[in-house]
Design a protein around this motif. Structure first.
Motif, PDB file in Angstrom:
ATOM      1  N   GLY A 144      33.507 -41.907  12.812  1.00  0.00           N
ATOM      2  CA  GLY A 144      33.166 -42.426  14.138  1.00  0.00           C
ATOM      3  C   GLY A 144      33.870 -41.676  15.264  1.00  0.00           C
ATOM      4  O   GLY A 144      33.790 -42.065  16.429  1.00  0.00           O
ATOM      5  N   ARG A 145      34.573 -40.629  14.915  1.00  0.00           N
ATOM      6  CA  ARG A 145      35.307 -39.823  15.899  1.00  0.00           C
ATOM      7  C   ARG A 145      35.290 -38.385  15.432  1.00  0.00           C
ATOM      8  O   ARG A 145      35.217 -38.137  14.229  1.00  0.00           O
ATOM      9  CB  ARG A 145      36.792 -40.216  15.920  1.00  0.00           C
ATOM     10  CG  ARG A 145      37.033 -41.535  16.484  1.00  0.00           C
ATOM     11  CD  ARG A 145      38.498 -41.884  16.595  1.00  0.00           C
ATOM     12  NE  ARG A 145      38.563 -42.979  17.551  1.00  0.00           N
ATOM     13  CZ  ARG A 145      38.822 -42.834  18.830  1.00  0.00           C
ATOM     14  NH1 ARG A 145      39.123 -41.659  19.323  1.00  0.00           N
ATOM     15  NH2 ARG A 145      38.820 -43.873  19.645  1.00  0.00           N
ATOM     16  N   MET A 146      35.398 -37.485  16.342  1.00  0.00           N
ATOM     17  CA  MET A 146      35.568 -36.093  15.946  1.00  0.00           C
ATOM     18  C   MET A 146      36.181 -35.322  17.100  1.00  0.00           C
ATOM     19  O   MET A 146      36.094 -35.759  18.258  1.00  0.00           O
ATOM     20  CB  MET A 146      34.234 -35.448  15.541  1.00  0.00           C
ATOM     21  CG  MET A 146      33.251 -35.287  16.674  1.00  0.00           C
ATOM     22  SD  MET A 146      31.589 -34.861  16.104  1.00  0.00           S
ATOM     23  CE  MET A 146      31.752 -33.143  15.836  1.00  0.00           C
ATOM     24  N   ASP A 147      36.797 -34.216  16.752  1.00  0.00           N
ATOM     25  CA  ASP A 147      37.178 -33.304  17.823  1.00  0.00           C
ATOM     26  C   ASP A 147      36.091 -32.238  17.893  1.00  0.00           C
ATOM     27  O   ASP A 147      35.884 -31.478  16.938  1.00  0.00           O
ATOM     28  CB  ASP A 147      38.537 -32.657  17.547  1.00  0.00           C
ATOM     29  CG  ASP A 147      38.944 -31.825  18.753  1.00  0.00           C
ATOM     30  OD1 ASP A 147      39.761 -32.320  19.522  1.00  0.00           O
ATOM     31  OD2 ASP A 147      38.400 -30.724  18.960  1.00  0.00           O
ATOM     32  N   LEU A 148      35.398 -32.219  19.020  1.00  0.00           N
ATOM     33  CA  LEU A 148      34.247 -31.323  19.160  1.00  0.00           C
ATOM     34  C   LEU A 148      34.600 -29.886  18.790  1.00  0.00           C
ATOM     35  O   LEU A 148      33.830 -29.199  18.111  1.00  0.00           O
ATOM     36  CB  LEU A 148      33.734 -31.385  20.614  1.00  0.00           C
ATOM     37  CG  LEU A 148      32.622 -30.413  20.977  1.00  0.00           C
ATOM     38  CD1 LEU A 148      31.337 -30.729  20.232  1.00  0.00           C
ATOM     39  CD2 LEU A 148      32.371 -30.431  22.487  1.00  0.00           C
ATOM     40  N   ILE A 149      35.761 -29.420  19.235  1.00  0.00           N
ATOM     41  CA  ILE A 149      36.112 -28.019  19.010  1.00  0.00           C
ATOM     42  C   ILE A 149      36.518 -27.789  17.550  1.00  0.00           C
ATOM     43  O   ILE A 149      35.902 -26.988  16.843  1.00  0.00           O
ATOM     44  CB  ILE A 149      37.267 -27.575  19.950  1.00  0.00           C
ATOM     45  CG1 ILE A 149      36.927 -27.883  21.419  1.00  0.00           C
ATOM     46  CG2 ILE A 149      37.607 -26.099  19.741  1.00  0.00           C
ATOM     47  CD1 ILE A 149      35.713 -27.194  21.975  1.00  0.00           C
ATOM     48  N   ARG A 150      37.527 -28.546  17.103  1.00  0.00           N
ATOM     49  CA  ARG A 150      38.093 -28.301  15.762  1.00  0.00           C
ATOM     50  C   ARG A 150      37.091 -28.597  14.650  1.00  0.00           C
ATOM     51  O   ARG A 150      37.014 -27.885  13.653  1.00  0.00           O
ATOM     52  CB  ARG A 150      39.345 -29.180  15.596  1.00  0.00           C
ATOM     53  CG  ARG A 150      40.092 -28.966  14.294  1.00  0.00           C
ATOM     54  CD  ARG A 150      41.062 -30.115  14.036  1.00  0.00           C
ATOM     55  NE  ARG A 150      40.345 -31.387  13.965  1.00  0.00           N
ATOM     56  CZ  ARG A 150      40.839 -32.556  14.347  1.00  0.00           C
ATOM     57  NH1 ARG A 150      42.050 -32.645  14.825  1.00  0.00           N
ATOM     58  NH2 ARG A 150      40.110 -33.678  14.252  1.00  0.00           N
ATOM     59  N   ASP A 151      36.327 -29.676  14.821  1.00  0.00           N
ATOM     60  CA  ASP A 151      35.480 -30.131  13.718  1.00  0.00           C
ATOM     61  C   ASP A 151      34.070 -29.558  13.760  1.00  0.00           C
ATOM     62  O   ASP A 151      33.316 -29.707  12.792  1.00  0.00           O
ATOM     63  CB  ASP A 151      35.378 -31.667  13.733  1.00  0.00           C
ATOM     64  CG  ASP A 151      36.743 -32.322  13.573  1.00  0.00           C
ATOM     65  OD1 ASP A 151      37.614 -31.700  12.926  1.00  0.00           O
ATOM     66  OD2 ASP A 151      36.941 -33.438  14.097  1.00  0.00           O
ATOM     67  N   PHE A 152      33.674 -28.972  14.895  1.00  0.00           N
ATOM     68  CA  PHE A 152      32.267 -28.585  14.990  1.00  0.00           C
ATOM     69  C   PHE A 152      32.060 -27.235  15.689  1.00  0.00           C
ATOM     70  O   PHE A 152      31.585 -26.274  15.062  1.00  0.00           O
ATOM     71  CB  PHE A 152      31.505 -29.698  15.731  1.00  0.00           C
ATOM     72  CG  PHE A 152      30.018 -29.526  15.739  1.00  0.00           C
ATOM     73  CD1 PHE A 152      29.322 -29.318  14.557  1.00  0.00           C
ATOM     74  CD2 PHE A 152      29.304 -29.593  16.929  1.00  0.00           C
ATOM     75  CE1 PHE A 152      27.941 -29.157  14.562  1.00  0.00           C
ATOM     76  CE2 PHE A 152      27.928 -29.439  16.948  1.00  0.00           C
ATOM     77  CZ  PHE A 152      27.246 -29.220  15.765  1.00  0.00           C
ATOM     78  N   ALA A 153      32.443 -27.167  16.956  1.00  0.00           N
ATOM     79  CA  ALA A 153      32.095 -25.978  17.758  1.00  0.00           C
ATOM     80  C   ALA A 153      32.753 -24.710  17.218  1.00  0.00           C
ATOM     81  O   ALA A 153      32.199 -23.613  17.335  1.00  0.00           O
ATOM     82  CB  ALA A 153      32.511 -26.188  19.217  1.00  0.00           C
ATOM     83  N   LEU A 154      33.928 -24.855  16.621  1.00  0.00           N
ATOM     84  CA  LEU A 154      34.631 -23.681  16.089  1.00  0.00           C
ATOM     85  C   LEU A 154      34.180 -23.326  14.667  1.00  0.00           C
ATOM     86  O   LEU A 154      33.821 -22.177  14.396  1.00  0.00           O
ATOM     87  CB  LEU A 154      36.144 -23.912  16.159  1.00  0.00           C
ATOM     88  CG  LEU A 154      37.014 -22.765  15.702  1.00  0.00           C
ATOM     89  CD1 LEU A 154      36.785 -21.531  16.560  1.00  0.00           C
ATOM     90  CD2 LEU A 154      38.484 -23.155  15.776  1.00  0.00           C
ATOM     91  N   PRO A 155      34.166 -24.301  13.729  1.00  0.00           N
ATOM     92  CA  PRO A 155      33.798 -23.901  12.360  1.00  0.00           C
ATOM     93  C   PRO A 155      32.358 -23.398  12.213  1.00  0.00           C
ATOM     94  O   PRO A 155      32.098 -22.571  11.342  1.00  0.00           O
ATOM     95  CB  PRO A 155      34.001 -25.178  11.520  1.00  0.00           C
ATOM     96  CG  PRO A 155      34.275 -26.278  12.465  1.00  0.00           C
ATOM     97  CD  PRO A 155      34.669 -25.685  13.788  1.00  0.00           C
ATOM     98  N   LEU A 156      31.446 -23.840  13.066  1.00  0.00           N
ATOM     99  CA  LEU A 156      30.058 -23.378  12.898  1.00  0.00           C
ATOM    100  C   LEU A 156      29.932 -21.862  13.104  1.00  0.00           C
ATOM    101  O   LEU A 156      29.571 -21.142  12.164  1.00  0.00           O
ATOM    102  CB  LEU A 156      29.114 -24.171  13.828  1.00  0.00           C
ATOM    103  CG  LEU A 156      27.667 -23.690  13.822  1.00  0.00           C
ATOM    104  CD1 LEU A 156      27.012 -23.907  12.461  1.00  0.00           C
ATOM    105  CD2 LEU A 156      26.847 -24.411  14.899  1.00  0.00           C
TER     106      LEU A 156
END
Ligand code: HEM
Length: 424
Positions: A144-156
Protein backbone atom coordinates in the motif's frame (compact mmCIF):
# COMPACT_ATOMS: atom_id res chain seq x y z
CA UNK A 1 20.75 38.20 -9.30
CA UNK A 2 23.32 40.93 -9.88
CA UNK A 3 24.26 42.01 -13.36
CA UNK A 4 27.73 43.45 -13.64
CA UNK A 5 28.02 46.20 -16.20
CA UNK A 6 25.76 46.63 -19.21
CA UNK A 7 24.65 43.08 -19.88
CA UNK A 8 24.88 43.40 -23.63
CA UNK A 9 28.57 44.04 -23.17
CA UNK A 10 29.65 41.70 -20.45
CA UNK A 11 26.82 40.07 -18.55
CA UNK A 12 28.57 38.17 -15.79
CA UNK A 13 25.98 37.08 -13.31
CA UNK A 14 26.74 36.19 -9.74
CA UNK A 15 24.63 33.13 -9.48
CA UNK A 16 25.11 30.03 -7.43
CA UNK A 17 24.04 27.29 -9.81
CA UNK A 18 24.17 24.77 -6.97
CA UNK A 19 21.95 26.75 -4.58
CA UNK A 20 19.11 25.01 -2.78
CA UNK A 21 16.62 27.60 -4.07
CA UNK A 22 17.55 27.07 -7.72
CA UNK A 23 17.43 23.31 -7.26
CA UNK A 24 13.99 23.51 -5.66
CA UNK A 25 12.45 25.61 -8.44
CA UNK A 26 14.66 27.05 -11.18
CA UNK A 27 11.82 28.23 -13.44
CA UNK A 28 11.17 31.76 -12.05
CA UNK A 29 14.92 32.44 -12.24
CA UNK A 30 15.11 31.13 -15.80
CA UNK A 31 12.20 33.43 -16.74
CA UNK A 32 14.12 36.42 -15.37
CA UNK A 33 17.22 35.46 -17.27
CA UNK A 34 15.27 35.02 -20.53
CA UNK A 35 13.83 38.51 -20.07
CA UNK A 36 16.87 40.37 -18.75
CA UNK A 37 20.01 38.51 -19.82
CA UNK A 38 19.14 35.80 -22.35
CA UNK A 39 22.81 34.89 -22.82
CA UNK A 40 24.54 35.31 -19.50
CA UNK A 41 27.94 34.50 -18.17
CA UNK A 42 28.05 32.40 -15.04
CA UNK A 43 30.79 30.89 -12.92
CA UNK A 44 30.53 27.12 -12.75
CA UNK A 45 31.35 25.31 -9.49
CA UNK A 46 34.78 24.38 -10.88
CA UNK A 47 35.46 28.12 -11.42
CA UNK A 48 35.22 27.90 -15.20
CA UNK A 49 33.08 30.50 -16.88
CA UNK A 50 30.28 29.47 -19.23
CA UNK A 51 27.76 31.34 -21.32
CA UNK A 52 24.29 30.09 -20.45
CA UNK A 53 21.86 30.31 -23.34
CA UNK A 54 18.34 30.53 -21.98
CA UNK A 55 15.97 31.21 -24.90
CA UNK A 56 14.55 28.53 -27.17
CA UNK A 57 15.71 29.88 -30.55
CA UNK A 58 19.19 30.63 -29.29
CA UNK A 59 19.48 27.18 -27.68
CA UNK A 60 18.52 25.59 -31.02
CA UNK A 61 21.18 27.68 -32.76
CA UNK A 62 23.88 26.50 -30.36
CA UNK A 63 22.78 22.86 -30.63
CA UNK A 64 22.73 22.88 -34.43
CA UNK A 65 25.36 25.37 -35.57
CA UNK A 66 28.60 23.58 -36.56
CA UNK A 67 30.53 26.66 -35.46
CA UNK A 68 30.08 25.25 -31.97
CA UNK A 69 32.18 22.18 -31.19
CA UNK A 70 31.65 19.53 -28.53
CA UNK A 71 35.28 18.43 -28.57
CA UNK A 72 37.20 21.17 -26.82
CA UNK A 73 40.56 19.54 -27.46
CA UNK A 74 40.26 20.66 -31.11
CA UNK A 75 39.18 24.21 -30.30
CA UNK A 76 41.05 25.58 -27.32
CA UNK A 77 44.30 27.42 -27.81
CA UNK A 78 47.21 26.04 -25.72
CA UNK A 79 46.78 29.01 -23.34
CA UNK A 80 43.07 28.28 -22.89
CA UNK A 81 43.75 24.56 -22.39
CA UNK A 82 46.35 25.40 -19.72
CA UNK A 83 43.73 27.32 -17.75
CA UNK A 84 41.31 24.35 -17.55
CA UNK A 85 40.76 23.07 -14.03
CA UNK A 86 42.77 20.04 -13.06
CA UNK A 87 40.93 16.75 -13.63
CA UNK A 88 41.94 13.36 -12.20
CA UNK A 89 43.45 11.35 -15.07
CA UNK A 90 40.87 8.59 -14.67
CA UNK A 91 38.26 11.00 -16.03
CA UNK A 92 40.26 11.38 -19.25
CA UNK A 93 39.24 7.88 -20.41
CA UNK A 94 35.60 8.91 -20.30
CA UNK A 95 36.18 12.02 -22.40
CA UNK A 96 36.35 9.82 -25.47
CA UNK A 97 32.55 9.38 -25.52
CA UNK A 98 30.40 10.48 -28.46
CA UNK A 99 28.84 13.41 -26.62
CA UNK A 100 32.28 15.02 -26.37
CA UNK A 101 33.21 14.44 -30.00
CA UNK A 102 32.54 16.05 -33.35
CA UNK A 103 32.28 14.54 -36.80
CA UNK A 104 33.73 12.40 -38.22
CA UNK A 105 34.51 10.69 -34.86
CA UNK A 106 31.07 11.43 -33.48
CA UNK A 107 29.35 9.86 -36.49
CA UNK A 108 31.61 6.80 -36.34
CA UNK A 109 30.86 6.19 -32.64
CA UNK A 110 27.14 6.93 -32.87
CA UNK A 111 26.88 4.68 -35.93
CA UNK A 112 28.03 1.73 -33.82
CA UNK A 113 25.01 1.86 -31.52
CA UNK A 114 22.19 3.86 -33.04
CA UNK A 115 20.54 0.82 -34.65
CA UNK A 116 20.11 -0.83 -31.25
CA UNK A 117 17.98 2.11 -30.11
CA UNK A 118 15.99 2.86 -33.25
CA UNK A 119 12.19 2.93 -32.93
CA UNK A 120 11.70 -0.41 -34.74
CA UNK A 121 14.07 -2.34 -32.46
CA UNK A 122 12.76 -0.54 -29.38
CA UNK A 123 9.19 -1.33 -30.50
CA UNK A 124 10.02 -5.02 -30.00
CA UNK A 125 10.78 -4.32 -26.35
CA UNK A 126 7.20 -3.41 -25.38
CA UNK A 127 6.49 -6.78 -23.75
CA UNK A 128 9.73 -6.78 -21.78
CA UNK A 129 9.20 -3.22 -20.50
CA UNK A 130 5.59 -4.04 -19.59
CA UNK A 131 6.63 -7.25 -17.80
CA UNK A 132 9.22 -5.48 -15.62
CA UNK A 133 6.74 -2.68 -14.92
CA UNK A 134 4.12 -5.21 -13.78
CA UNK A 135 6.64 -7.10 -11.68
CA UNK A 136 7.75 -3.95 -9.85
CA UNK A 137 4.18 -2.83 -9.20
CA UNK A 138 3.19 -6.35 -8.07
CA UNK A 139 5.94 -6.17 -5.46
CA UNK A 140 4.69 -2.80 -4.21
CA UNK A 141 0.95 -3.58 -4.19
CA UNK A 142 0.66 -5.58 -0.93
CA UNK A 143 2.40 -2.79 0.99
CA UNK A 144 0.00 0.00 0.00
CA UNK A 145 3.07 2.25 -0.12
CA UNK A 146 6.07 2.64 -2.31
CA UNK A 147 8.93 4.94 -2.96
CA UNK A 148 8.40 6.02 -6.54
CA UNK A 149 12.12 6.40 -7.22
CA UNK A 150 13.64 3.45 -5.35
CA UNK A 151 10.91 0.92 -6.07
CA UNK A 152 9.88 1.86 -9.59
CA UNK A 153 11.35 4.79 -11.54
CA UNK A 154 14.95 3.68 -10.97
CA UNK A 155 14.82 -0.14 -11.27
CA UNK A 156 12.79 -0.08 -14.50
CA UNK A 157 15.27 1.74 -16.80
CA UNK A 158 18.24 0.29 -14.93
CA UNK A 159 17.04 -3.26 -15.61
CA UNK A 160 16.31 -2.53 -19.26
CA UNK A 161 19.65 -0.91 -20.03
CA UNK A 162 21.48 -3.64 -18.09
CA UNK A 163 19.63 -6.23 -20.21
CA UNK A 164 20.50 -4.53 -23.46
CA UNK A 165 24.14 -4.05 -22.60
CA UNK A 166 24.57 -7.55 -21.17
CA UNK A 167 25.23 -6.41 -17.60
CA UNK A 168 23.97 -9.02 -15.13
CA UNK A 169 20.76 -7.61 -13.65
CA UNK A 170 21.91 -8.55 -10.13
CA UNK A 171 24.68 -5.94 -10.50
CA UNK A 172 22.30 -3.09 -11.30
CA UNK A 173 22.30 -1.67 -7.74
CA UNK A 174 26.07 -1.60 -7.71
CA UNK A 175 26.48 0.20 -10.99
CA UNK A 176 23.76 2.67 -10.02
CA UNK A 177 25.62 3.42 -6.78
CA UNK A 178 28.75 4.30 -8.74
CA UNK A 179 26.90 6.28 -11.35
CA UNK A 180 24.89 8.16 -8.70
CA UNK A 181 28.12 9.23 -7.03
CA UNK A 182 29.35 10.54 -10.37
CA UNK A 183 26.27 12.42 -11.55
CA UNK A 184 25.66 14.04 -8.19
CA UNK A 185 29.27 15.16 -7.72
CA UNK A 186 29.41 18.88 -7.23
CA UNK A 187 31.49 19.61 -10.33
CA UNK A 188 34.31 21.01 -8.22
CA UNK A 189 37.83 19.57 -8.18
CA UNK A 190 37.22 18.37 -4.64
CA UNK A 191 33.94 16.75 -5.72
CA UNK A 192 35.77 14.98 -8.53
CA UNK A 193 38.41 13.69 -6.15
CA UNK A 194 35.72 12.35 -3.86
CA UNK A 195 34.20 10.25 -6.62
CA UNK A 196 37.46 8.78 -7.90
CA UNK A 197 36.92 5.50 -5.97
CA UNK A 198 33.47 5.06 -7.56
CA UNK A 199 34.79 5.80 -11.01
CA UNK A 200 37.73 3.49 -10.51
CA UNK A 201 35.41 0.64 -9.44
CA UNK A 202 33.02 1.36 -12.31
CA UNK A 203 35.80 1.27 -14.93
CA UNK A 204 37.25 -1.91 -13.44
CA UNK A 205 33.81 -3.48 -13.65
CA UNK A 206 33.41 -2.43 -17.31
CA UNK A 207 36.88 -3.79 -18.17
CA UNK A 208 35.97 -7.15 -16.62
CA UNK A 209 32.71 -7.23 -18.55
CA UNK A 210 34.62 -6.55 -21.77
CA UNK A 211 37.00 -9.43 -20.99
CA UNK A 212 34.08 -11.77 -20.35
CA UNK A 213 32.42 -10.88 -23.65
CA UNK A 214 35.72 -11.17 -25.48
CA UNK A 215 36.04 -14.72 -24.21
CA UNK A 216 32.39 -15.58 -24.74
CA UNK A 217 30.33 -13.21 -26.90
CA UNK A 218 26.59 -13.03 -26.37
CA UNK A 219 23.67 -11.33 -28.03
CA UNK A 220 24.14 -8.00 -26.28
CA UNK A 221 25.53 -4.53 -26.96
CA UNK A 222 28.81 -4.97 -25.10
CA UNK A 223 29.60 -8.04 -27.24
CA UNK A 224 28.71 -6.09 -30.40
CA UNK A 225 31.03 -3.25 -29.37
CA UNK A 226 33.84 -5.64 -28.45
CA UNK A 227 33.43 -7.17 -31.91
CA UNK A 228 33.59 -3.72 -33.53
CA UNK A 229 36.84 -3.08 -31.67
CA UNK A 230 38.47 -6.43 -32.35
CA UNK A 231 37.25 -7.50 -35.76
CA UNK A 232 37.00 -4.15 -37.52
CA UNK A 233 39.09 -1.85 -35.33
CA UNK A 234 36.29 0.69 -35.41
CA UNK A 235 36.96 2.12 -31.94
CA UNK A 236 39.88 2.43 -29.57
CA UNK A 237 40.13 0.86 -26.12
CA UNK A 238 39.26 4.13 -24.36
CA UNK A 239 36.40 4.76 -26.77
CA UNK A 240 35.00 1.32 -26.00
CA UNK A 241 35.09 1.92 -22.23
CA UNK A 242 33.69 5.44 -22.60
CA UNK A 243 30.86 4.18 -24.81
CA UNK A 244 29.79 1.46 -22.38
CA UNK A 245 30.00 3.93 -19.52
CA UNK A 246 27.93 6.57 -21.36
CA UNK A 247 25.20 4.12 -22.38
CA UNK A 248 24.91 2.62 -18.89
CA UNK A 249 24.72 6.01 -17.20
CA UNK A 250 22.63 7.92 -19.77
CA UNK A 251 20.40 4.87 -20.13
CA UNK A 252 19.04 5.12 -16.62
CA UNK A 253 20.01 8.39 -14.87
CA UNK A 254 17.72 10.35 -17.17
CA UNK A 255 14.67 8.12 -17.54
CA UNK A 256 14.42 7.79 -13.76
CA UNK A 257 13.87 11.56 -13.73
CA UNK A 258 11.29 11.46 -16.51
CA UNK A 259 9.19 9.01 -14.48
CA UNK A 260 9.92 10.72 -11.14
CA UNK A 261 9.37 14.34 -12.24
CA UNK A 262 6.50 13.27 -14.50
CA UNK A 263 4.51 11.44 -11.84
CA UNK A 264 5.08 14.27 -9.36
CA UNK A 265 3.84 16.84 -11.90
CA UNK A 266 0.74 14.73 -12.48
CA UNK A 267 0.04 14.37 -8.75
CA UNK A 268 0.33 18.13 -8.42
CA UNK A 269 -2.21 18.61 -11.24
CA UNK A 270 -5.25 16.47 -10.31
CA UNK A 271 -7.29 17.58 -13.35
CA UNK A 272 -4.49 16.42 -15.67
CA UNK A 273 -4.05 13.08 -13.93
CA UNK A 274 -7.82 12.45 -14.25
CA UNK A 275 -7.63 13.36 -17.90
CA UNK A 276 -4.95 10.75 -18.50
CA UNK A 277 -6.71 8.09 -16.42
CA UNK A 278 -9.88 8.64 -18.43
CA UNK A 279 -8.03 8.55 -21.73
CA UNK A 280 -4.86 6.42 -21.57
CA UNK A 281 -4.38 7.00 -25.33
CA UNK A 282 -3.27 10.48 -24.36
CA UNK A 283 -0.03 9.00 -23.01
CA UNK A 284 2.16 9.87 -26.02
CA UNK A 285 1.57 13.65 -25.97
CA UNK A 286 1.42 13.46 -22.17
CA UNK A 287 4.97 12.13 -21.91
CA UNK A 288 6.17 14.83 -24.33
CA UNK A 289 4.56 17.46 -22.14
CA UNK A 290 6.06 16.01 -18.96
CA UNK A 291 9.48 16.06 -20.66
CA UNK A 292 8.95 19.73 -21.50
CA UNK A 293 7.38 20.79 -18.21
CA UNK A 294 10.10 19.54 -15.85
CA UNK A 295 12.95 18.40 -18.08
CA UNK A 296 15.15 15.55 -16.77
CA UNK A 297 18.22 17.06 -18.45
CA UNK A 298 18.33 20.80 -17.72
CA UNK A 299 21.72 21.66 -19.22
CA UNK A 300 22.90 20.37 -22.58
CA UNK A 301 26.54 19.37 -22.56
CA UNK A 302 29.23 21.96 -23.10
CA UNK A 303 29.86 23.48 -26.49
CA UNK A 304 32.88 25.61 -27.47
CA UNK A 305 32.87 28.43 -29.99
CA UNK A 306 35.21 27.72 -32.91
CA UNK A 307 35.17 31.40 -33.92
CA UNK A 308 33.60 34.59 -32.63
CA UNK A 309 29.82 34.11 -32.71
CA UNK A 310 27.13 36.59 -31.69
CA UNK A 311 24.06 35.19 -29.93
CA UNK A 312 21.26 37.50 -28.79
CA UNK A 313 23.60 40.46 -29.22
CA UNK A 314 26.34 38.93 -27.09
CA UNK A 315 29.71 38.26 -28.70
CA UNK A 316 31.14 34.89 -27.73
CA UNK A 317 34.88 34.65 -28.23
CA UNK A 318 36.65 31.65 -29.79
CA UNK A 319 37.19 28.84 -27.27
CA UNK A 320 34.57 30.08 -24.80
CA UNK A 321 32.21 27.56 -23.28
CA UNK A 322 28.48 27.73 -24.01
CA UNK A 323 25.71 25.72 -22.40
CA UNK A 324 22.15 25.71 -23.72
CA UNK A 325 19.69 25.61 -20.81
CA UNK A 326 17.16 23.11 -22.09
CA UNK A 327 15.01 23.48 -18.98
CA UNK A 328 14.67 27.19 -19.67
CA UNK A 329 14.19 26.87 -23.44
CA UNK A 330 11.33 24.46 -22.73
CA UNK A 331 9.53 27.18 -20.73
CA UNK A 332 10.22 29.98 -23.22
CA UNK A 333 7.09 32.09 -23.74
CA UNK A 334 8.31 32.94 -27.27
CA UNK A 335 7.95 29.29 -28.25
CA UNK A 336 5.17 27.87 -26.05
CA UNK A 337 1.72 29.28 -25.17
CA UNK A 338 1.19 29.32 -21.40
CA UNK A 339 4.63 27.72 -20.86
CA UNK A 340 4.19 27.29 -17.10
CA UNK A 341 0.96 25.31 -17.49
CA UNK A 342 0.93 21.54 -17.72
CA UNK A 343 -1.29 20.61 -20.66
CA UNK A 344 -1.04 16.91 -21.48
CA UNK A 345 -2.53 17.40 -24.94
CA UNK A 346 -0.26 20.34 -25.85
CA UNK A 347 0.10 20.74 -29.59
CA UNK A 348 2.50 21.73 -31.07
CA UNK A 349 5.17 20.72 -28.58
CA UNK A 350 8.61 20.91 -30.12
CA UNK A 351 10.45 20.69 -26.81
CA UNK A 352 14.22 20.32 -26.52
CA UNK A 353 14.26 17.75 -23.71
CA UNK A 354 16.23 15.34 -25.93
CA UNK A 355 18.35 18.10 -27.46
CA UNK A 356 18.48 18.76 -31.20
CA UNK A 357 20.89 18.34 -34.10
CA UNK A 358 23.53 15.62 -34.50
CA UNK A 359 23.75 14.88 -30.76
CA UNK A 360 19.97 14.42 -30.43
CA UNK A 361 19.45 11.74 -27.78
CA UNK A 362 20.16 8.31 -29.21
CA UNK A 363 18.02 6.70 -26.49
CA UNK A 364 14.92 8.86 -27.03
CA UNK A 365 12.72 6.05 -28.46
CA UNK A 366 13.60 3.84 -25.49
CA UNK A 367 13.07 6.59 -22.92
CA UNK A 368 9.68 7.43 -24.46
CA UNK A 369 8.57 3.80 -24.44
CA UNK A 370 9.64 3.31 -20.81
CA UNK A 371 7.99 6.56 -19.73
CA UNK A 372 4.72 5.80 -21.52
CA UNK A 373 4.37 2.25 -20.19
CA UNK A 374 5.54 3.12 -16.66
CA UNK A 375 3.26 6.12 -16.17
CA UNK A 376 0.13 4.64 -17.74
CA UNK A 377 0.46 1.33 -15.89
CA UNK A 378 1.10 3.05 -12.56
CA UNK A 379 -2.01 5.23 -12.91
CA UNK A 380 -4.21 2.37 -14.08
CA UNK A 381 -3.05 -0.06 -11.39
CA UNK A 382 -3.32 2.39 -8.49
CA UNK A 383 -6.40 4.55 -9.07
CA UNK A 384 -6.03 6.47 -5.80
CA UNK A 385 -2.28 7.03 -5.94
CA UNK A 386 -1.23 9.97 -3.77
CA UNK A 387 1.82 11.58 -2.19
CA UNK A 388 2.50 10.23 1.29
CA UNK A 389 4.29 13.44 2.35
CA UNK A 390 3.71 17.12 1.51
CA UNK A 391 5.39 17.97 -1.78
CA UNK A 392 7.50 20.68 -0.03
CA UNK A 393 9.21 17.87 1.89
CA UNK A 394 10.54 16.24 -1.28
CA UNK A 395 14.25 16.69 -1.96
CA UNK A 396 15.82 17.17 -5.35
CA UNK A 397 18.97 15.26 -6.33
CA UNK A 398 22.19 17.22 -6.25
CA UNK A 399 23.27 17.52 -9.83
CA UNK A 400 24.11 20.47 -11.99
CA UNK A 401 22.73 19.25 -15.28
CA UNK A 402 20.15 16.64 -14.32
CA UNK A 403 16.91 17.39 -12.53
CA UNK A 404 15.38 14.66 -10.42
CA UNK A 405 14.08 13.67 -7.02
CA UNK A 406 15.85 11.68 -4.33
CA UNK A 407 12.74 9.97 -3.05
CA UNK A 408 8.97 10.28 -3.54
CA UNK A 409 6.94 8.36 -0.93
CA UNK A 410 3.55 7.34 -2.36
CA UNK A 411 0.49 5.72 -0.84
CA UNK A 412 -2.45 3.91 -2.44
CA UNK A 413 -5.25 1.63 -1.41
CA UNK A 414 -4.31 -2.04 -1.63
CA UNK A 415 -7.95 -3.04 -2.03
CA UNK A 416 -8.57 -0.84 -5.05
CA UNK A 417 -5.28 -1.84 -6.62
CA UNK A 418 -6.05 -5.53 -6.14
CA UNK A 419 -9.54 -5.21 -7.65
CA UNK A 420 -8.09 -3.53 -10.70
CA UNK A 421 -5.53 -6.26 -11.17
CA UNK A 422 -8.11 -9.04 -10.82
CA UNK A 423 -10.30 -7.57 -13.55
CA UNK A 424 -7.62 -5.90 -15.64
C1 HEM B 1 14.06 10.80 -20.49
C2 HEM B 1 15.23 10.26 -20.74
C3 HEM B 1 16.33 10.96 -21.48
C4 HEM B 1 16.57 12.30 -21.66
C5 HEM B 1 15.75 13.46 -21.17
C6 HEM B 1 17.79 12.41 -22.43
C7 HEM B 1 18.35 13.61 -22.85
C8 HEM B 1 19.41 13.72 -23.70
C9 HEM B 1 19.90 14.96 -24.23
C10 HEM B 1 19.35 16.34 -23.92
C11 HEM B 1 20.94 14.67 -25.05
C12 HEM B 1 21.73 15.64 -25.90
C13 HEM B 1 22.72 16.37 -25.08
C14 HEM B 1 23.48 17.41 -25.86
O1 HEM B 1 23.28 17.62 -27.08
O2 HEM B 1 24.30 18.05 -25.23
C15 HEM B 1 21.13 13.24 -25.00
C16 HEM B 1 22.13 12.57 -25.67
C17 HEM B 1 22.35 11.22 -25.50
N1 HEM B 1 21.55 10.33 -24.85
FE1 HEM B 1 19.86 10.72 -23.86
N2 HEM B 1 18.27 11.16 -22.69
C18 HEM B 1 17.40 10.24 -22.14
C19 HEM B 1 17.50 8.88 -22.20
C20 HEM B 1 18.52 8.19 -22.79
C21 HEM B 1 18.61 6.76 -22.85
C22 HEM B 1 17.56 5.76 -22.34
C23 HEM B 1 19.77 6.47 -23.47
C24 HEM B 1 20.23 5.08 -23.77
C25 HEM B 1 21.35 4.62 -23.77
C26 HEM B 1 20.43 7.74 -23.81
C27 HEM B 1 21.65 7.90 -24.43
C28 HEM B 1 22.14 9.09 -24.94
C29 HEM B 1 23.37 9.19 -25.70
C30 HEM B 1 24.32 8.05 -26.03
C31 HEM B 1 23.50 10.53 -26.05
C32 HEM B 1 24.63 11.16 -26.87
C33 HEM B 1 24.20 11.25 -28.30
C34 HEM B 1 25.23 11.89 -29.20
O3 HEM B 1 26.17 12.51 -28.72
O4 HEM B 1 25.07 11.75 -30.42
N3 HEM B 1 19.63 8.75 -23.37
N4 HEM B 1 20.17 12.69 -24.19
Amino acid sequence: MRLKGGWKMNPTVDVDLTSEALRADPYPTYARWRAEAPVLRAKLPDKQTAWLVTRYDDAVTVLKDPRFANDRSRVLTPEQAARLPWTPSLFKTLERNMLNRDDPDHGRLRGLVHKAFNPRVVGNMVDRVQAITNELLDQARPRGRMDLIRDFALPLPTTIIADMMGVPVRDRHTFHRWSNALVTNSGTTWGMLRVVPSLWAFLRYIRKLVELRQAEPRDDLVSALVHAREADDRLSEDELLAMIFLLLVAGHETTVNLIGNGVLALLEHPEQIDRLRDDPDLIKPAVEELLRYDSPVQFASERYAREEITIAGVAIAPGEMVQPLLGSANRDERQFDRPNELDLAREPNRHLAFGQGVHYCVGAPLARLEGQIAINTLLQRFPDLRLAVPSQALRRRRSLGLRGLESVPLAFSRRRAAVLQATG
